[in-house]
Scaffold this active site. Structure first.
Site, PDB file in Angstrom:
ATOM      1  N   LYS A 161      42.985  50.055  33.071  1.00 13.39           N
ATOM      2  CA  LYS A 161      41.915  50.401  34.003  1.00 13.39           C
ATOM      3  C   LYS A 161      40.848  51.246  33.308  1.00 13.39           C
ATOM      4  O   LYS A 161      41.162  52.252  32.650  1.00 13.39           O
ATOM      5  CB  LYS A 161      42.488  51.177  35.192  1.00 13.39           C
ATOM      6  N   GLU A 217      38.295  41.934  33.194  1.00 17.87           N
ATOM      7  CA  GLU A 217      38.279  41.607  34.617  1.00 17.87           C
ATOM      8  C   GLU A 217      37.123  42.274  35.342  1.00 17.87           C
ATOM      9  O   GLU A 217      36.904  43.486  35.189  1.00 17.87           O
ATOM     10  CB  GLU A 217      39.612  42.044  35.239  1.00 17.87           C
ATOM     11  N   ASP A 242      37.274  38.579  39.798  1.00 18.96           N
ATOM     12  CA  ASP A 242      38.258  39.039  40.773  1.00 18.96           C
ATOM     13  C   ASP A 242      37.598  39.284  42.120  1.00 18.96           C
ATOM     14  O   ASP A 242      37.584  38.432  43.000  1.00 18.96           O
ATOM     15  CB  ASP A 242      38.959  40.294  40.259  1.00 18.96           C
TER      16      ASP A 242
END
Length: 362
Positions: A161, A217, A242
């Protein structure tokens, strides 16, 4: 087998440690869990997790939507799957989490009726899958410690992340890559927090440094499809869409524009299996591979997502690690976890036997 009643309840699951991203911090999972009861006393299970920042759904809106749709599908025969799904989709706009819960429970019952586990109903491509594990947003030192623990626990795919600051994001990823042994794959999730130009700049920096990122992503805002395409066109690293993909129409537009290299499917975003299958089929037709992921949700939703991933050959990556961070698991049955391997149950349907701590909402 006709739908006789739909019971709505909730469960609460504390986490071992906070789940941290660039846009949220979660300390516990609060989930709406439904039970669809048939006239022969079979029970189908479905779940919906509130995720206001992604789907726009709160617990109240989920409950209200389920109650609205409930009146339309009670009395319908489980064999009339297409009509049930059409009614769920068309009774109310949006509200994809509520729709996913109902869809999930109906498919659970359909598979139970025909005595088949869901992964076989969806195609039976494989009985087990490999999940990655999410490395929470933190300082580079904190993230390295978490990454090393995951690697020591057998994980070979790390979803890192990032998204607070491009310079710090580069340091986070580089620090993890430096300690990861050969064969460990690094995936980067920016959670929509980069601009198109900054995304190209930092991803190019990853490439120039030889960090060999598997994919990045959702680097830009969900609505910015042109920006997503700009990034995809200007880097060598694969880009995964996403939050930009909520429906089969979203997926088709992104694929037609070649705005991303990969598509991420989440049941809560698209409204359940019925629509997830449409996305997967469009992607396969277009030669685009898919990833199956979940929100911060219980083993009910994870079991559902895993069964779809096991059924469909075109779903090649999974991010279904959430339950590894639970203090305890209230769901009895469903898929089984062994380190990074998720294995399906051969019990018909979802294979969920019981849910401890479920409280009905009157």
């Amino acid at each position: 087998m006709n739908i006789k009643d739909i019971m709505i309840g909730r469960i609460n699951i504390p986490l071992k440690q906070a789940f941290k991203t660039a846009i949220t911090t979660i300390n516990e999972v609060d989930e709406v869990v439904i039970k669809i009861i048939t006239d022969n006393e079979k029970v189908g299970i479905g779940s919906a997790v509130p995720s206001a920042q992604i789907t726009g759904d709160s617990e109240k809106s989920i409950i209200d939507a389920i109650n609205l749709i409930k009146d339309k599908i009670i009395g319908m025969n489980i064999d009339n799957l297409e009509e049930i799904m059409s009614t769920i989709d068309n009774t109310i706009s949006g509200n994809t989490s509520a729709k996913a819960a109902l869809d999930m429970a109906v498919y659970d019952l359909f598979a139970q009726k025909y005595n088949i586990p869901l992964y076989k109903l969806f195609g039976g491509s494989k009985k087990s899958i490999v999940t990655d594990i999410t490395i929470n947003l933190g300082t580079p030192e904190e993230m390295v410690r978490e990454a090393m623990q995951a690697i020591n626990n057998g994980f070979k795919h790390l979803k890192v992340k990032v998204g607070t600051d491009p310079i710090m994001d580069f340091k986070r990823v580089k620090s993890i890559k430096q300690v990861a042994r050969k064969g460990i794959n690094i995936r980067v999730d920016a959670d929509q927090e980069w601009t198109p130009k900054s995304a190209v700049k930092i991803i190019t920096k990853f490439e120039d440094a030889g960090l060999d990122i598997e994919f990045v992503e959702q680097p830009v805002k969900a609505w910015d499809i042109e920006g997503l395409k700009f990034v995809t066109d200007n880097v060598r690293t694969d880009i995964l869409a996403d939050e930009a993909v909520h429906s089969s129409r979203d997926a088709l537009k992104i694929m037609q524009m070649r705005a991303a290299d990969l598509i991420n499917i989440k049941l809560m975003k698209c409204g359940g299996f019925h629509n997830a299958l449409k996305i997967c089929n469009i992607a396969e037709t277009m030669g685009v591979k898919c990833m199956m992921s979940c929100m911060a949700e219980s083993k009910i939703g994870v079991t559902a997502a895993a069964n779809l991933a096991m059924g469909k050959k075109n779903i090649v990556n999974t991010n279904l690690d959430m339950i590894m961070n639970f203090e305890s698991d209230p769901v009895v049955g469903g898929v089984e976890f062994e380190e990074n391997i998720i294995t399906a149950s051969d019990i018909p349907g979802l294979g969920i036997i019981n849910i401890t701590g479920w409280e009905e909402i009157i």
